[in-house]
Write a protein that holds these residues in place. Structure first.
Motif, PDB file in Angstrom:
ATOM      1  N   TYR A 155       0.813  -1.221   0.000  1.00 50.46           N
ATOM      2  CA  TYR A 155       0.000   0.000   0.000  1.00 50.46           C
ATOM      3  C   TYR A 155       0.846   1.271   0.000  1.00 50.46           C
ATOM      4  CZ  TYR A 155      -3.911  -3.146   0.728  1.00 50.46           C
ATOM      5  OH  TYR A 155      -4.839  -4.148   0.573  1.00 50.46           O
ATOM      6  N   ILE A 156       2.000   1.241   0.643  1.00 49.45           N
ATOM      7  CA  ILE A 156       2.879   2.411   0.592  1.00 49.45           C
ATOM      8  C   ILE A 156       3.310   2.668  -0.844  1.00 49.45           C
ATOM      9  CG2 ILE A 156       5.196   3.267   1.174  1.00 49.45           C
ATOM     10  CD1 ILE A 156       4.790   2.215   3.996  1.00 49.45           C
ATOM     11  N   GLU A 157       3.646   1.609  -1.570  1.00 53.42           N
ATOM     12  CA  GLU A 157       4.047   1.768  -2.971  1.00 53.42           C
ATOM     13  C   GLU A 157       2.903   2.336  -3.804  1.00 53.42           C
ATOM     14  OE1 GLU A 157       6.921  -0.488  -6.117  1.00 53.42           O
ATOM     15  OE2 GLU A 157       5.784  -1.717  -4.693  1.00 53.42           O
ATOM     16  N   ARG A 158       1.680   1.890  -3.538  1.00 47.00           N
ATOM     17  CA  ARG A 158       0.523   2.418  -4.266  1.00 47.00           C
ATOM     18  C   ARG A 158       0.287   3.888  -3.941  1.00 47.00           C
ATOM     19  NH1 ARG A 158      -3.871  -2.622  -3.833  1.00 47.00           N
ATOM     20  NH2 ARG A 158      -2.664  -4.075  -5.137  1.00 47.00           N
ATOM     21  N   TRP A 159       0.452   4.258  -2.671  1.00 42.53           N
ATOM     22  CA  TRP A 159       0.264   5.675  -2.296  1.00 42.53           C
ATOM     23  C   TRP A 159       1.325   6.567  -2.930  1.00 42.53           C
ATOM     24  CZ3 TRP A 159      -0.455   3.315   3.104  1.00 42.53           C
ATOM     25  CH2 TRP A 159      -1.804   3.033   3.328  1.00 42.53           C
ATOM     26  N   LEU A 160       2.536   6.052  -3.040  1.00 40.30           N
ATOM     27  CA  LEU A 160       3.607   6.838  -3.666  1.00 40.30           C
ATOM     28  C   LEU A 160       3.301   7.102  -5.141  1.00 40.30           C
ATOM     29  CD1 LEU A 160       6.838   5.171  -2.206  1.00 40.30           C
ATOM     30  CD2 LEU A 160       5.996   7.472  -1.706  1.00 40.30           C
ATOM     31  N   LYS A 161       2.718   6.117  -5.805  1.00 40.71           N
ATOM     32  CA  LYS A 161       2.510   6.214  -7.250  1.00 40.71           C
ATOM     33  C   LYS A 161       1.139   6.749  -7.650  1.00 40.71           C
ATOM     34  CE  LYS A 161       5.741   2.466  -8.343  1.00 40.71           C
ATOM     35  NZ  LYS A 161       5.889   1.114  -8.937  1.00 40.71           N
ATOM     36  N   VAL A 162       0.250   6.988  -6.678  1.00 39.16           N
ATOM     37  CA  VAL A 162      -1.114   7.394  -7.017  1.00 39.16           C
ATOM     38  C   VAL A 162      -1.094   8.713  -7.805  1.00 39.16           C
ATOM     39  CG1 VAL A 162      -1.546   8.713  -4.880  1.00 39.16           C
ATOM     40  CG2 VAL A 162      -3.449   7.653  -6.088  1.00 39.16           C
ATOM     41  N   PRO A 163      -1.864   8.840  -8.882  1.00 40.01           N
ATOM     42  CA  PRO A 163      -1.873  10.064  -9.693  1.00 40.01           C
ATOM     43  C   PRO A 163      -2.407  11.262  -8.911  1.00 40.01           C
ATOM     44  CG  PRO A 163      -2.903   8.230 -10.862  1.00 40.01           C
ATOM     45  CD  PRO A 163      -2.742   7.799  -9.449  1.00 40.01           C
ATOM     46  N   MET A 164      -2.127  12.447  -9.434  1.00 42.77           N
ATOM     47  CA  MET A 164      -2.612  13.689  -8.828  1.00 42.77           C
ATOM     48  C   MET A 164      -3.526  14.410  -9.806  1.00 42.77           C
ATOM     49  SD  MET A 164      -0.422  16.876  -7.189  1.00 42.77           S
ATOM     50  CE  MET A 164       0.120  15.891  -5.785  1.00 42.77           C
ATOM     51  N   VAL A 165      -4.688  14.849  -9.311  1.00 37.16           N
ATOM     52  CA  VAL A 165      -5.625  15.616 -10.124  1.00 37.16           C
ATOM     53  C   VAL A 165      -5.300  17.096  -9.960  1.00 37.16           C
ATOM     54  CG1 VAL A 165      -8.041  16.165 -10.573  1.00 37.16           C
ATOM     55  CG2 VAL A 165      -7.405  13.852  -9.863  1.00 37.16           C
ATOM     56  N   MET A 166      -4.900  17.731 -11.059  1.00 30.25           N
ATOM     57  CA  MET A 166      -4.465  19.121 -11.025  1.00 30.25           C
ATOM     58  C   MET A 166      -5.663  20.061 -10.867  1.00 30.25           C
ATOM     59  SD  MET A 166      -1.398  18.182 -11.291  1.00 30.25           S
ATOM     60  CE  MET A 166      -0.439  19.695 -11.452  1.00 30.25           C
ATOM     61  N   THR A 167      -5.380  21.329 -10.634  1.00 33.59           N
ATOM     62  CA  THR A 167      -6.443  22.316 -10.408  1.00 33.59           C
ATOM     63  C   THR A 167      -7.334  22.496 -11.638  1.00 33.59           C
ATOM     64  OG1 THR A 167      -4.855  24.066 -10.972  1.00 33.59           O
ATOM     65  CG2 THR A 167      -5.178  23.602  -8.640  1.00 33.59           C
ATOM     66  N   ASP A 168      -6.810  22.202 -12.841  1.00 32.82           N
ATOM     67  CA  ASP A 168      -7.623  22.335 -14.059  1.00 32.82           C
ATOM     68  C   ASP A 168      -8.348  21.033 -14.419  1.00 32.82           C
ATOM     69  OD1 ASP A 168      -5.550  20.743 -14.879  1.00 32.82           O
ATOM     70  OD2 ASP A 168      -4.856  22.060 -16.493  1.00 32.82           O
ATOM     71  N   GLY A 169      -8.239  20.023 -13.532  1.00 33.86           N
ATOM     72  CA  GLY A 169      -8.949  18.769 -13.749  1.00 33.86           C
ATOM     73  C   GLY A 169      -8.149  17.692 -14.458  1.00 33.86           C
ATOM     74  N   THR A 170      -6.998  18.041 -14.994  1.00 27.14           N
ATOM     75  CA  THR A 170      -6.169  17.034 -15.669  1.00 27.14           C
ATOM     76  C   THR A 170      -5.515  16.109 -14.636  1.00 27.14           C
ATOM     77  OG1 THR A 170      -4.262  18.531 -15.675  1.00 27.14           O
ATOM     78  CG2 THR A 170      -5.683  18.542 -17.630  1.00 27.14           C
ATOM     79  N   VAL A 171      -5.208  14.888 -15.066  1.00 23.34           N
ATOM     80  CA  VAL A 171      -4.608  13.883 -14.187  1.00 23.34           C
ATOM     81  C   VAL A 171      -3.125  13.738 -14.514  1.00 23.34           C
ATOM     82  CG1 VAL A 171      -4.662  11.485 -13.432  1.00 23.34           C
ATOM     83  CG2 VAL A 171      -6.798  12.653 -13.980  1.00 23.34           C
ATOM     84  N   LYS A 172      -2.295  13.873 -13.492  1.00 16.95           N
ATOM     85  CA  LYS A 172      -0.843  13.799 -13.677  1.00 16.95           C
ATOM     86  C   LYS A 172      -0.303  12.535 -13.018  1.00 16.95           C
ATOM     87  CE  LYS A 172       3.471  16.275 -12.663  1.00 16.95           C
ATOM     88  NZ  LYS A 172       4.063  17.448 -11.967  1.00 16.95           N
ATOM     89  N   GLU A 173       0.351  11.697 -13.816  1.00 16.20           N
ATOM     90  CA  GLU A 173       0.991  10.506 -13.268  1.00 16.20           C
ATOM     91  C   GLU A 173       2.234  10.923 -12.481  1.00 16.20           C
ATOM     92  OE1 GLU A 173      -0.275   7.476 -13.458  1.00 16.20           O
ATOM     93  OE2 GLU A 173      -1.967   8.228 -14.650  1.00 16.20           O
ATOM     94  N   ARG A 174       2.578  10.147 -11.467  1.00 14.36           N
ATOM     95  CA  ARG A 174       3.704  10.508 -10.605  1.00 14.36           C
ATOM     96  C   ARG A 174       4.701   9.354 -10.542  1.00 14.36           C
ATOM     97  NH1 ARG A 174       2.004  10.194  -6.052  1.00 14.36           N
ATOM     98  NH2 ARG A 174       3.628  11.308  -4.953  1.00 14.36           N
ATOM     99  N   ASN A 175       5.980   9.673 -10.764  1.00  5.11           N
ATOM    100  CA  ASN A 175       7.031   8.664 -10.671  1.00  5.11           C
ATOM    101  C   ASN A 175       8.078   9.013  -9.615  1.00  5.11           C
ATOM    102  OD1 ASN A 175       8.419  10.744 -11.903  1.00  5.11           O
ATOM    103  ND2 ASN A 175       8.470   9.755 -13.916  1.00  5.11           N
ATOM    104  N   LYS A 176       7.824  10.078  -8.867  1.00  4.41           N
ATOM    105  CA  LYS A 176       8.684  10.452  -7.742  1.00  4.41           C
ATOM    106  C   LYS A 176       7.891  11.331  -6.781  1.00  4.41           C
ATOM    107  CE  LYS A 176      10.689  14.490 -10.088  1.00  4.41           C
ATOM    108  NZ  LYS A 176      11.944  15.188 -10.467  1.00  4.41           N
ATOM    109  N   GLY A 177       8.409  11.462  -5.560  1.00  9.45           N
ATOM    110  CA  GLY A 177       7.758  12.314  -4.570  1.00  9.45           C
ATOM    111  C   GLY A 177       6.669  11.596  -3.785  1.00  9.45           C
ATOM    112  N   THR A 178       6.296  12.202  -2.640  1.00  8.31           N
ATOM    113  CA  THR A 178       5.164  11.743  -1.839  1.00  8.31           C
ATOM    114  C   THR A 178       4.303  12.949  -1.541  1.00  8.31           C
ATOM    115  OG1 THR A 178       4.494  10.632   0.217  1.00  8.31           O
ATOM    116  CG2 THR A 178       6.492  11.947   0.322  1.00  8.31           C
TER     117      THR A 178
END
Length: 406
Positions: free
Chosen positions: A153-176
């Motif tokens: 689950y930690i790995e899934r939380w690290l990689k979960v995408p982020m929904v930007m303020t304009d509604g677009t979805v950004k994939e994440r490959n680094k950061g928490t």
């Protein structure tokens, strides 16, 4: 259930599903059962985090990734199990987000060491939370637990995408995501190996205080400070992090006995500005010492939050109502920032007194033409009910007209 109680106590805004804590609680039993069932079976998948940008003191924006209430509970479950497994290994001088540790303790230890070490490296890691390497992070996680559900689950939380303020979805490959329940613990774990443990192993005589990614390194000389800054820069590069080139600086802890000329003679740490200040000893002798006091940024932020309440316009409310809305905040600020060089906080209390004076004149027509009468009324309240406001207990009634000081 324990995790739910902790998340509820922490409050916080809704995630991308717009479900608030209050709405989640309406169907609490079913919601928690579904979450338990999914986490138990390995089928739990976190929802994308919601990007929220908050203003920073320098005018820039700080990105926060806000998980849903459901995901915050899941992260809290993981934290309850995982934190005891790693916390006992953390360095004594790591103070951030740890049981039994506090920012005030970090400031106190930094104050003490600045008296014995002439130089400081004011360390700033550029975009730390956004640049944590996932591979290195998971390596540290697996080193401290054999529970597969935690690592999963930690790995899934690290990689979960982020929904930007304009509604677009950004994939994440680094950061928490800064804003997640598990993120501070992961940040501590990452810097435990990237910095704390490395310093302890390579340079055991170097002293430091770290609160999450805010860190101060103490050095005996400018030469040592320059040497350590370069070594730390290279070490962080190995861990795929970068020292902020402008914000990282070497500071001389100037006081009455330190005469070296250096352009940097102050630094900020956890809301305090450390610099040379006028002090008085028990015998009344005045001298200069390197001391912390509430920073200008923190002072400005507090005054703005007080003004945002618009107490001047509360004409239909009583002074007890104002006390109920404001005094707990004032006491909290005083307990933290008043720990060192408390007189630096007087300007905040004078702002409160000025607002109270305006409120009195706005509420009572008979006082609108007389500042003195309004002040006399407040003075009577201070004598009759001194516990309404923390600064009244301290005797700070109105600038220029009070006879007692902090």
């Amino acid at each position: 259930m324990e995790a739910w109680e902790k998340v509820k106590a922490n409050k916080g805004s809704a995630g991308i599903d717009n479900e608030s804590i209050e709405e989640y609680e309406k169907n609490l039993k079913d919601n928690l059962y579904k979450l338990w069932n999914r986490m138990s079976s390995g089928s739990y998948m976190p929802t994308p985090v919601k990007l929220v940008e908050i203003d920073k003191a320098d005018g820039k924006k700080r990105p926060l990734g806000i998980p849903t209430v459901n995901d915050r509970i899941a992260q809290m479950v993981c934290k309850i199990y995982f934190e005891p497994e790693v916390n006992r290994y953390f360095h004594t001088d790591s103070y951030g987000y740890r049981p039994g540790k506090s920012a005030k303790q970090a400031v106190g230890k930094c104050r003490e060491r600045c008296w014995y070490y002439d130089w400081v490296i004011d360390l700033d890691i550029k975009g730390f939370f956004d640049n944590i390497d996932h591979e290195l992070m998971m390596k540290a996680v697996r080193h401290h637990t054999d529970k597969k559900w935690i690592t999963l689950y930690i790995e899934r939380w690290l990689k979960v995408p982020m929904v930007m303020t304009d509604g677009t979805v950004k994939e994440r490959n680094k950061g928490t995501p800064q804003g997640g329940v598990i993120s501070p613990l992961l940040a501590n774990l990452f810097l435990h190996y990237a910095l704390d443990k490395w310093l302890e192993r390579k340079y055991p005589d170097i002293r430091f205080e770290r609160y999450a990614d805010d860190c101060v390194i103490h050095c005996k000389s400018e030469k040592q400070a320059l040497f350590m800054k370069e070594k730390i820069r290279k070490r962080l590069e190995e861990c795929k992090l970068e020292l902020h080139p402008e914000k990282t600086k070497i500071v001389y802890c100037k006081d009455a006995n330190r005469k070296y000329n250096n352009k940097n003679t102050e630094f900020d740490f956890l809301g305090f500005t450390f610099r040379q200040r006028t002090c008085r000893n028990s015998e009344g002798v005045i001298f200069m010492r390197f001391q912390p006091a509430i920073s200008r940024k923190a002072c400005k932020r507090i005054k703005e939050s007080i003004r945002e309440l618009k107490i001047r316009n509360w004409a239909t409310r009583t002074i007890e109502d104002i006390s109920e809305a404001l005094n707990a905040r004032l006491r909290g600020w005083y307990n933290y920032y008043g720990a060192y060089y408390r007189s630096a906080m007087e300007s905040i209390f004078h702002v409160v007194n000025g607002i109270l004076l305006s409120w009195v004149r706005n509420k009572y027509k008979k006082f609108r033409g007389s500042l003195r009468k309004a002040f006399d009324w407040l003075s009577r309240m201070e004598k009759e009910k001194p516990k309404l406001f923390i600064h009244w207990e301290l005797g700070i009634v109105f600038k220029g007209l009070t006879t007692r000081a902090v």
